[in-house]
Structure formats: C-alpha cells, structure tokens
Design an enzyme around this catalytic site. Structure first.
Site, PDB file in Angstrom:
ATOM      1  CD  GLU A   1      -2.854  -1.287   2.311  1.00 23.55           C
ATOM      2  OE1 GLU A   1      -3.857  -0.546   2.329  1.00 23.55           O
ATOM      3  OE2 GLU A   1      -2.582  -2.075   3.235  1.00 23.55           O
TER       4      GLU A   1
ATOM      5  CE  LYS B   1      -1.712   0.466   5.577  1.00 25.03           C
ATOM      6  NZ  LYS B   1      -1.508  -0.707   6.442  1.00 25.03           N
TER       7      LYS B   1
ATOM      8  CD  GLU C   1       3.175   0.374   9.089  1.00 22.53           C
ATOM      9  OE1 GLU C   1       1.980   0.379   8.724  1.00 22.53           O
ATOM     10  OE2 GLU C   1       3.623  -0.408   9.943  1.00 22.53           O
TER      11      GLU C   1
END
Length: 400
Positions: A315, A318, A324
């Site tokens: 992702e 993020k 992350e």
C-alpha cells in the site's frame, strides 16, 4: 504494461501428498494508487484458492464484486465512525446500508468495529468501542443477521502487559476496565478475539536475543514454557497463547482467538532490521504450510488457528516507515512483490511450464498485471482463470 502470467508453485513434499487450496485468509487493504479493480482482485483470490478476506471498510464495489463467489468477507467500521454507531439508530442504519443489501449473495461473516482501538491513545474512542459493538450486534439481531455475522474488533498485541512466557500472558492494568466488558460481549455473542500479531516487530526490536529462525517458523530448538511445559517452535503461536492466558485471568479463557493480521515486510528503512524480501518469503511460506496442516497452538492443539495474512498488496500511500508500505504479496499494479513461489512467466511459457511441473506440486496461474480498463485486460484475466483451471485438472489426474 504487458500482461504476464504468474506461476504460484507450492511444493508439498513436506506432507507427502498433494493438497490444493489453503486455509489462510488475507487482508485486502486499499491505501494505494492504481490497484487492480475488485473484479481483478477476485480473479487473484480465486486463482490462489483464498476463501477468507478482510477489508478495512465497506467499499460497495468490493462487496458487489464478491457476490456469489463463496469468499467469506470481514468488513470494518473505521475508527472515526465508532462514536456515531454507539447510537442504536445510527448502527441500524449503518448495517441496513452497508451490510444487508449485499447479504447473503456476498458472504459477509464478520464486522470488525474499529482497528486497534484499545492502543489508540484516544480515551473517547476506547470508551465508545463496546457500546458501538453492542449497538451493531443489536442491529444484526433486528435484521435477522446475527446468526450469520459476528461482531468483534481487532487488537494490537500491545494490549498485553506480559506475553512471555505465554503462561504469564496478562492484559495491561490500565485497560482492565475496558477489557472486561469487551470480553464479556465476545463471550455472550460467541464472537472471536481478533489479534494483530507481528513477530517481525519483536525481532526488529531485539535481534540479538530473539532468534530469527524462531520468528520465521524455521526449524529451531524453540522454547519451553516453565509453567505449562508446553513447547513452542515459533513466536506467533506463543503470542496467541499469551492472549488466551490473559483472557483466562479475567475469566474468559473460552473465547476463541483468531489472528486478524500477521505478516513480514519485504523492504524497510536502514534501521528496520530483518525487513527483506527473503525473510518475507520464508515467513509467509512457512505460515502457509502450517495453515495447510490445520495446526492449532500448543495450548489449543485441536482447534485450527484462523489466520489472515497482511497483506495482498503493498500500500504505497500509507504513512510511516518504509516497511509499512511493503507487506504485500503484490505491488499495487498487480505485479509480484517478491517470489514466495510466485514467479513471473511470459504467457507463451505457460503450457510448457505446466507440463514439466511435478505431480507433487500445485501450480496456480493468474494474471498479475494489465491495463486496467481495456477489453484486452478482461480477456487476459479470463485466460488466466482458464489456464488455472486446466492446470489444476491436469495435476489432479497426474497426482491421483
């Protein structure tokens, strides 16, 4: 981008026989640019034989795409909506709008109210959680859905004061007044305790004392709990059992624990020790093999541990450290993030590759990337599904 096929080879020599499909669920986060459409994501999940998925909202396009597929879906109330849903009327409207129109065609099996609320450092949000869960469950009862859809909330492992050894598991004292009614609700509604458990963090924070093989499910000497004499050969199972012991100390040891998130980043910042594609491959592959074996934890060996892998996609939007944005099996464009037995092949190679696969391997083909909206894209995804089906049939004939 030129479409490619992906060969997903799961060598099953550890079991001595061929098993297709797996019990591992997966988190389908969408904080990214240019993700595949829900229909294309459905093709990935179907090809990988994934039947359990968790999303972090109630995206109507996802809910509609998953209709009549048999894939079980956990939907989520975002943290910012929890306070509103303490009002029973608002909760009823939320369920009537976001769940009821799609059920039962879309197999929604759970509602996660917020995410890691008890470690949010927001006292108002924390105190609103259980009232919101009560209101949502009441709405499900009113609409006749409570026997099909459970209500719970995913917690960070940081709700524990102690987690090692597992028999010493206990909740943080400052959460006692919140955790007791939460557990009471779960027990009364027969809902699971969802835990986000990441052995990666324990290794990153103390790589000198935490053995890498222990956190990666690799062969190792493990640890013996001094109080129970139970032997643990991996940290994830130890973390889950620590939660069970913590609940038992409050009188709720019978509540089932399920892992709502676990995974390993394939990339990180220089100070994020252990974040690598190789470690991510090993962790996720070994976890998959454990799930294929329907394993329980040492404390509850006869109850299969339900696990949702984080995540299907990297992702890229993020915030936070590099890790992350790098937990996914796939990049946002649908290409493979790293090789977990996921190897990109040209489309022309698919037939020869499948013919040379051994009978002890499950070969799953899927389209991993394509132009998003063209008719050509749709044909490639359909072709990928066809190749997958034919490959599985051929392997079944060879294996049996």
């Amino acid at each position: 981008m030129t479409p490619v096929f992906v060969l997903f080879v799961l060598l099953c020599s550890e079991f001595g026989f061929l098993r297709l499909g797996f019990a591992l669920g997966i988190n389908y986060g969408q904080v990214a640019n240019d993700l595949p459409t829900p229909d294309q994501v459905l093709s990935i999940l179907t090809s990988l034989k994934i039947t359990n998925t968790r999303i972090y909202d109630t995206n109507p396009k996802v809910l509609a795409a998953f209709a009549n597929t048999g894939i079980e879906l956990i939907v989520t109330v975002p943290n910012e909506s929890v306070g509103l849903l303490t009002d029973p009327r608002q909760a009823l409207q939320w369920v009537a709008t976001n769940v009821k129109p799609y059920f039962p065609a879309t197999k929604i099996t759970g509602i996660a109210v917020g995410n890691e609320v008890f470690t949010s450092d927001d006292p108002t949000l924390m105190s609103n959680l259980v009232p919101a869960m009560v209101s949502i469950h009441a709405a499900l009862v009113q609409l006749g859905l409570d026997s099909y859809i459970h209500t719970s909330s995913a917690n960070s492992l940081a709700v524990l004061e102690n987690s090692y050894p597992p028999s010493f598991g206990s909740f943080r004292p400052d959460l006692a007044n919140l955790m007791a009614p939460f557990l009471q609700f779960l027990a009364a509604t027969k809902s699971p305790f969802w835990i986000n458990a990441y052995p990666y963090f324990a290794y990153k924070d103390d790589p000198e004392r935490v053995p890498l093989d222990y956190v990666l499910f690799n062969p190792n000497s493990g640890m013996k709990d001094p109080s129970t004499s139970l032997h643990y050969d991996n940290m994830l199972y130890a973390q889950v059992d620590a939660v069970i012991f913590a609940m038992g100390r409050l009188g709720y040891g019978g509540v089932e624990v399920r892992v709502s998130e676990t995974g390993w980043p394939s990339k990180g910042d220089p100070d994020e020790i252990g974040a690598s594609a190789e470690n991510a491959r090993v962790y996720n592959r070994n976890l998959l093999l454990r799930q294929m074996g329907n394993e329980g934890t040492p404390l509850v060996p006869h109850r299969r541990l339900e696990v949702y892998l984080f995540a299907l996609f990297n992702e890229d939007m993020k915030p936070g450290p590099t890790s992350e944005r790098n937990y996914g099996l796939f990049r946002p464009d649908g290409t493979v993030a790293y090789n977990m037995g996921l190897t990109a092949l040209p489309a022309s190679s698919s037939s020869s590759s499948s013919s040379s696969s051994s009978a002890a391997a499950a070969s799953v083909f899927l389209t991993s990337s394509a132009t998003r909206e063209s008719k050509e894209t749709g044909s490639f995804w359909q072709w990928g599904t066809l190749v997958f089906s034919l490959t599985i049939q051929a392997l079944l004939r060879k294996a049996f």
